[in-house]
Each structure stands twice: as structure tokens, then as C-alpha cells.
Design a protein around this motif. Structure first.
Motif, PDB file in Angstrom:
ATOM      1  N   MET A   1       0.840  -1.201   0.000  1.00  0.00           N
ATOM      2  CA  MET A   1       0.000   0.000   0.000  1.00  0.00           C
ATOM      3  C   MET A   1       0.873   1.248   0.000  1.00  0.00           C
ATOM      4  N   LYS A   2       0.654   2.148  -0.927  1.00  0.00           N
ATOM      5  CA  LYS A   2       1.442   3.368  -1.000  1.00  0.00           C
ATOM      6  C   LYS A   2       0.847   4.460  -0.125  1.00  0.00           C
ATOM      7  N   ALA A   3       1.728   5.253   0.440  1.00  0.00           N
ATOM      8  CA  ALA A   3       1.272   6.382   1.244  1.00  0.00           C
ATOM      9  C   ALA A   3       0.686   7.450   0.322  1.00  0.00           C
ATOM     10  N   ASP A   4      -0.059   8.371   0.922  1.00  0.00           N
ATOM     11  CA  ASP A   4      -0.656   9.468   0.175  1.00  0.00           C
ATOM     12  C   ASP A   4       0.421  10.493  -0.151  1.00  0.00           C
ATOM     13  N   ARG A   5       0.806  10.590  -1.421  1.00  0.00           N
ATOM     14  CA  ARG A   5       1.873  11.497  -1.818  1.00  0.00           C
ATOM     15  C   ARG A   5       1.557  12.093  -3.192  1.00  0.00           C
ATOM     16  N   PRO A   6       0.459  12.813  -3.328  1.00  0.00           N
ATOM     17  CA  PRO A   6       0.000  13.258  -4.646  1.00  0.00           C
ATOM     18  C   PRO A   6       0.817  14.381  -5.248  1.00  0.00           C
ATOM     19  N   TRP A   7       1.690  14.999  -4.473  1.00  0.00           N
ATOM     20  CA  TRP A   7       2.345  16.215  -4.959  1.00  0.00           C
ATOM     21  C   TRP A   7       3.675  15.926  -5.672  1.00  0.00           C
ATOM     22  N   VAL A   8       4.052  14.662  -5.860  1.00  0.00           N
ATOM     23  CA  VAL A   8       5.333  14.369  -6.474  1.00  0.00           C
ATOM     24  C   VAL A   8       5.213  13.116  -7.330  1.00  0.00           C
ATOM     25  N   ASP A   9       5.908  13.122  -8.444  1.00  0.00           N
ATOM     26  CA  ASP A   9       5.946  11.972  -9.342  1.00  0.00           C
ATOM     27  C   ASP A   9       7.154  11.123  -8.972  1.00  0.00           C
ATOM     28  N   VAL A  10       6.913   9.916  -8.491  1.00  0.00           N
ATOM     29  CA  VAL A  10       7.977   9.004  -8.101  1.00  0.00           C
ATOM     30  C   VAL A  10       8.153   7.982  -9.220  1.00  0.00           C
ATOM     31  N   THR A  11       9.295   8.000  -9.847  1.00  0.00           N
ATOM     32  CA  THR A  11       9.559   7.119 -10.973  1.00  0.00           C
ATOM     33  C   THR A  11       9.975   5.737 -10.477  1.00  0.00           C
ATOM     34  N   PRO A  12       9.925   4.731 -11.349  1.00  0.00           N
ATOM     35  CA  PRO A  12      10.450   3.407 -10.956  1.00  0.00           C
ATOM     36  C   PRO A  12      11.908   3.469 -10.515  1.00  0.00           C
ATOM     37  N   ASP A  13      12.704   4.335 -11.149  1.00  0.00           N
ATOM     38  CA  ASP A  13      14.096   4.476 -10.724  1.00  0.00           C
ATOM     39  C   ASP A  13      14.184   5.058  -9.315  1.00  0.00           C
ATOM     40  N   ASP A  14      13.278   5.986  -9.002  1.00  0.00           N
ATOM     41  CA  ASP A  14      13.243   6.531  -7.641  1.00  0.00           C
ATOM     42  C   ASP A  14      12.908   5.439  -6.636  1.00  0.00           C
ATOM     43  N   GLU A  15      11.907   4.634  -6.960  1.00  0.00           N
ATOM     44  CA  GLU A  15      11.518   3.546  -6.062  1.00  0.00           C
ATOM     45  C   GLU A  15      12.687   2.600  -5.834  1.00  0.00           C
ATOM     46  N   MET A 402      16.497   6.191  11.179  1.00  0.00           N
ATOM     47  CA  MET A 402      15.639   7.219  10.592  1.00  0.00           C
ATOM     48  C   MET A 402      15.424   6.981   9.103  1.00  0.00           C
ATOM     49  N   VAL A 403      16.453   6.514   8.405  1.00  0.00           N
ATOM     50  CA  VAL A 403      16.292   6.213   6.983  1.00  0.00           C
ATOM     51  C   VAL A 403      15.244   5.130   6.789  1.00  0.00           C
ATOM     52  N   VAL A 404      15.333   4.039   7.579  1.00  0.00           N
ATOM     53  CA  VAL A 404      14.361   2.948   7.443  1.00  0.00           C
ATOM     54  C   VAL A 404      12.944   3.453   7.695  1.00  0.00           C
ATOM     55  N   LEU A 405      12.745   4.185   8.786  1.00  0.00           N
ATOM     56  CA  LEU A 405      11.393   4.566   9.196  1.00  0.00           C
ATOM     57  C   LEU A 405      10.806   5.655   8.308  1.00  0.00           C
ATOM     58  N   MET A 406      11.599   6.659   7.981  1.00  0.00           N
ATOM     59  CA  MET A 406      11.039   7.771   7.216  1.00  0.00           C
ATOM     60  C   MET A 406      10.831   7.412   5.745  1.00  0.00           C
ATOM     61  N   VAL A 407      11.702   6.591   5.194  1.00  0.00           N
ATOM     62  CA  VAL A 407      11.452   6.111   3.832  1.00  0.00           C
ATOM     63  C   VAL A 407      10.192   5.254   3.816  1.00  0.00           C
ATOM     64  N   GLU A 408      10.003   4.446   4.854  1.00  0.00           N
ATOM     65  CA  GLU A 408       8.802   3.607   4.901  1.00  0.00           C
ATOM     66  C   GLU A 408       7.538   4.437   5.074  1.00  0.00           C
ATOM     67  N   ASN A 409       7.610   5.465   5.884  1.00  0.00           N
ATOM     68  CA  ASN A 409       6.439   6.333   6.020  1.00  0.00           C
ATOM     69  C   ASN A 409       6.103   7.009   4.696  1.00  0.00           C
ATOM     70  N   PHE A 410       7.125   7.329   3.914  1.00  0.00           N
ATOM     71  CA  PHE A 410       6.874   7.898   2.588  1.00  0.00           C
ATOM     72  C   PHE A 410       6.291   6.849   1.640  1.00  0.00           C
ATOM     73  N   ARG A 411       6.831   5.646   1.693  1.00  0.00           N
ATOM     74  CA  ARG A 411       6.429   4.615   0.732  1.00  0.00           C
ATOM     75  C   ARG A 411       5.074   3.999   1.074  1.00  0.00           C
ATOM     76  N   SER A 412       4.803   3.777   2.359  1.00  0.00           N
ATOM     77  CA  SER A 412       3.569   3.071   2.726  1.00  0.00           C
ATOM     78  C   SER A 412       2.830   3.659   3.914  1.00  0.00           C
ATOM     79  N   GLY A 413       3.487   4.529   4.697  1.00  0.00           N
ATOM     80  CA  GLY A 413       2.862   5.056   5.909  1.00  0.00           C
ATOM     81  C   GLY A 413       2.745   4.041   7.026  1.00  0.00           C
ATOM     82  N   LEU A 414       3.549   2.974   7.002  1.00  0.00           N
ATOM     83  CA  LEU A 414       3.383   1.865   7.946  1.00  0.00           C
ATOM     84  C   LEU A 414       3.463   2.312   9.399  1.00  0.00           C
ATOM     85  N   LEU A 415       4.543   3.007   9.776  1.00  0.00           N
ATOM     86  CA  LEU A 415       4.705   3.380  11.186  1.00  0.00           C
ATOM     87  C   LEU A 415       3.600   4.320  11.626  1.00  0.00           C
ATOM     88  N   TRP A 416       3.204   5.231  10.751  1.00  0.00           N
ATOM     89  CA  TRP A 416       2.113   6.143  11.105  1.00  0.00           C
ATOM     90  C   TRP A 416       0.819   5.374  11.342  1.00  0.00           C
TER      91      TRP A 416
END
Length: 445
Positions: A1-15, A402-416
Motif C-alpha cells: 500500500m502506497k502512502a498518500d503522496r499526490p504532490w510528487v511523481d515518483v519514478t520506478p528508478d526513484d523507487e 531514521m532512513v528505514v522509518l522515514m522512507v517507509e512512512n513515505f512509501r507506505s505510511g506503515l509506522l504512522w
């Protein structure tokens, strides 16, 4: 499940880039943890003690590893259980040779014995980071198996054992820490800081909570500023605007202070991220490399070399320090983990920065991205300019967590998602005066 991030285009290379950064960071906890007691080293340097805050990040990272397929669920549960059992049975006598006092813990512990090292303090904020990790693990591992049931029971018992009221030594304000040799430290929390997590956990306790005056007493010391055209709640280092956000989703919820400013802490951190980049663009102290694609001052390692001439002045270098903008300290040291940890707030400027930094080839560039800090200005007497920037030795557990948690919050919002459902977090936020957003729709505990 992806987090809500409508303001930026994340490319496959970014992922793919984020996945590499996050997976490498997660590996820190597998490589530098003690399987006997669950403690995790503060840094990857030889003979490093454990930081209790790093253990908190590890406990929060294990669920991410399970979700991403980097660790089997049973192994993650076992790693959590070993740590929780250790802390439950640890010496809480408050002696110079113990592990903690009043449910809190000494900042640094011996990796093998688990006892205090370096004559350090019983640390309120580092204990809070540890407890946040315990609650995150308890919120994720919800199966009815004996192991996961024990995990939840231990996490809640450890949280309930903390005597938060003891930390209000002089009334409403909460102290920084305590030492057996001299008692409470002679300073408390003043000014906006990462302590917002501490206050929420302390107010949410079902046993011996902070009183409700504590949060108002702390927030009364806030400093609202306008810098580079941005109105925001000031704090110089990036980590202050990040740490509590690893566990608490501040989007749309406001306390009294933020209601008056028509802002929230998430938006505040977004503005602080832009302030950081603008400072690097202006580069008022003429450090090498600062620009729109190279910014990020926070707490971390830096060079300990002799002062040098920079732009006509004698510039000192500070070693480990909490660097910040625009008032300093600043010695030219950039933290890439600090940039990554701003991803949830301003991906539209963080992603291009990471692309640029990671596009540099060679082992030194890879090390600079993973290390606590790099500095292109500082030079040792025997280091030629063409050898590249100074790079911190090894890696720091707090950075990797912090890298693990904040990237995950961006990608899926899991910790939140996990902590939004935690009744202790909900109670703490409400007692601190927060309302609105998801908190208004969450079921009352």
C-alpha cells in the motif's frame, strides 16, 4: 500500500533508489545487534556501546523488514522478544553499575552486560525513543501466538513501568536526565525540539503520567520565526523536525500553539526543510559544495581537524555536533541521512537531491551517502584536494534507523498507521491538546 503522496511523481528508478537506501539501512540492525540481549550498537565502529535510542529504532525497523521481505516474521519477533526480555529483567536500581531507574534507562549500555557505560545519564528522550520502538513492535505483531502475545505484554508492561511524574523534578517542566552521582541534571526542555514524542508518551501513560501542565509549560518556550520568507517554529538541526515524526502522523492535527499559527507540525517540518535548502543555496559562510542539490545540517559526526582558512576567516571544525541553520554551528558538514529523513515532508526537493548525490560514482560517493556526515571543505594536512571530501568513519544507528522509518512512512505510511491505532499515543496527543484530522475520527481508547 502506497502512502498518500499526490504532490510528487515518483519514478520506478526513484523507487529502486529508495529501496536500496532503505534496505542497506535496515541491514545495520542485523549486522550490529547482539542476539543474546537484543542491544544494538550506537555506531559500527569497533567497541561501540549500545544506544538505547538505537534499540528503539531497531524495534521499529523489524516490522518494516517483515513487510519488505527482508527478514522472516519469526526471526523479527524473536529479535524483539530478546530485547524486551532484557529490559524487563534489567537492573533498575539506579546505581552507577545498573541499567536504569524509575523505568527509564541509561543512554549508553555495554553491548554484552547491558550495564551503564561512560558515566552517562538516565536519558528521558532516549528512553522515549526506545519506548516508541517497543510500542511500534507491539502494534505490528498482533498474532495470537505465544511469542507475539508475550511481545505485546512485555512492551505494555515496560511502558507502564515508567514513572513519568518523577521526571517533573521542579513542577511542570520535564528534566533532561539524571545521574546517580549528582541527581537531576540542571537543565530541562526549553524551545521546540524532538521532545514532543517524549511529552506525548509521558502524557499517554496509564500508570504514572506527566501532568497536563507539562506540555503547555514546554510549548510556552517555543520560538516562531520568519526565515527566508518562511514562517515556522524554529529549530536549527534537521533531526529536531524529524525524530518524533517517525512514529507520530502530525498531518492535520494541531495543538493550541499550532491552531493559533494555522499550521501543524508536519507542515512546519516541510518549511524547515526548505529553509535548510535555501541556506545552502545562499551559502553565507562559503563552504565547498553547498547548493540546491547539496544541503542538510543536523546532529552527526564531522571532522576533527585543525582550524583552516575559509573565505578569509579562521574556521573551526567540531567533530560530533548538532549543526543547524541559519545560526549554526556550521562547519561545512552535510548529512545525507538527514536529507533522506526529510523525504516525507518535501519529496519534490529531496528526490532530486538524492539523485544528484547518488549519481556520483566511486566507493567514496557511496560511503558519503551512507555515513553520518561528509565535508568537502575540511582538509587534513596530508590530504590532497583531489582525494575527495572528508567522510565520517562507519555508520550511526540513529541515522540508519531514521532512513528505514522515514522512507517507509513515505512509501507506505506503515509506522504512522501502527501508532495512530495505539491507544497510548492517542491519549497522549489528546492530553497535550491536539485535535483535528485523523485524531478526531479515531476510536477513543
Amino acid at each position: 500500500m502506497k502512502a498518500d503522496r499526490p504532490w510528487v511523481d515518483v519514478t520506478p528508478d526513484d523507487e529502486a533508489m529508495l529501496d536500496r537506501l532503505q534496505r542497506h539501512a535496515f541491514g545495520y540492525f542485523l549486522q550490529h545487534g547482539n542476539p543474546v540481549n537484543g542491544l544494538v550498537a550506537d555506531t559500527s565502529r569497533p567497541n561501540s556501546p549500545s544506544s538505547i535510542a538505537t534499540v528503539g529504532f531497531a524495534l521499529s525497523a523489524y516490522p518494516v523488514g517483515v513487510e519488505r521481505g527482508w527478514i522472516p516474521r519469526a526471526e523479527a519477533v524473536q529479535r524483539c522478544l530478546v530485547a524486551l526480555r532484557f529490559f524487563w529483567h534489567s537492573d533498575q536500581g539506579g546505581t552507577p553499575e545498573s541499567t536504569g531507574w524509575h523505568g527509564f534507562y541509561y543512554h549508553f549500555l555495554d553491548m554484552d552486560s547491558g550495564l551503564r557505560v561512560w558515566a552517562c545519564e538516565v536519558s528521558l528522550i532516549d528512553s522515549a525513543l526506545l519506548l516508541a520502538g517497543m510500542l511500534a513492535a507491539a502494534a505490528y505483531f498482533t498474532d495470537s501466538t505465544p511469542a507475539e502475545t508475550e511481545l505485546r505484554e512485555l512492551a505494555h508492561a515496560l511502558y507502564g513501568r515508567v514513572d513519568w511524574h518523577w521526571a517533573q523534578h521542579h513542577g511542570a517542566a520535564v528534566v533532561h536526565g539524571w545521574k546517580p552521582e549528582g541527581g537531576f541534571l540542571h537543565y530541562g526542555w526549553e524551545g521546540y525540539s524532538e521532545a514532543i514524542l517524549l511529552y506525548v508518551l509521558g502524557l499517554g501513560s496509564p500508570t504514572r503520567p506527566l501532568n497536563t501542565a507539562s506540555f503547555e509549560a514546554w510549548s510556552a518556550t517555543y520560538q516562531w520565526e520568519n526565515l527566508y520568507g518562511y514562517d515556522f517554529l524554529y529549530a536549527g538541526p534537521l533531526f529536531i523536525h524529524q525524530f518524533s515524526h517517525a512514529w507520530i502522523d502530525f498531518r492535520g492535527i494541531r495543538d493550541r500553539f499550532m491552531r493559533e499559527k494555522r499550521c501543524d507540525y508536519f507542515e512546519n517540518s516541510r518549511r524547515a526543510t526548505y529553509v535548510q535548502r535555501e541556506y545552502a543555496i545562499r551559502n553565507p559562510r562559503s563552504f565547498v559544495g553547498y547548493n540546491a542539490q547539496c544541503w542538510g545540517l543536523t546532529a552527526g559526526d564531522g571532522p576533527s581537524v585543525a582550524p583552516q582558512n575559509v573565505a578569509g576567516r579562521r574556521q573551526a571544525f567540531y567533530g560530533y555536533a548538532a549543526r543547524g541553520v541559519p545560526y549554526g554551528p556550521d562547519d561545512g558538514t552535510i548529512s545525507v541521512p538527514g536529507i533522506v529523513s526529510s523525504l516525507v515532508f518535501a519529496p519534490e526537493i529531496v528526490l532530486p537531491t538524492l539523485r544528484t548525490l547518488l549519481a556520483r560514482s566511486g566507493a567514496a560517493a557511496t560511503r558519503a551517502v551512507q555515513a553520518s556526515g561528509f565535508n568537502a571543505t575540511a582538509r587534513s594536512p596530508d590530504t590532497p584536494a583531489e582525494s575527495g571530501p572528508w567522510i565520517s568513519e562507519g555508520e550511526f544507528g540513529l541515522d540508519q534507523g531514521m532512513v528505514v522509518l522515514m522512507v517507509e512512512n513515505f512509501r507506505s505510511g506503515l509506522l504512522w498507521r501502527l501508532l495512530r491505532a495505539c491507544p497510548f499515543m492517542q491519549t497522549g496527543l489528546r492530553r497535550a491538546g491536539f485535535r483535528g484530522g485523523w485524531l478526531d475520527t479515531a476510536a477513543q481508547p
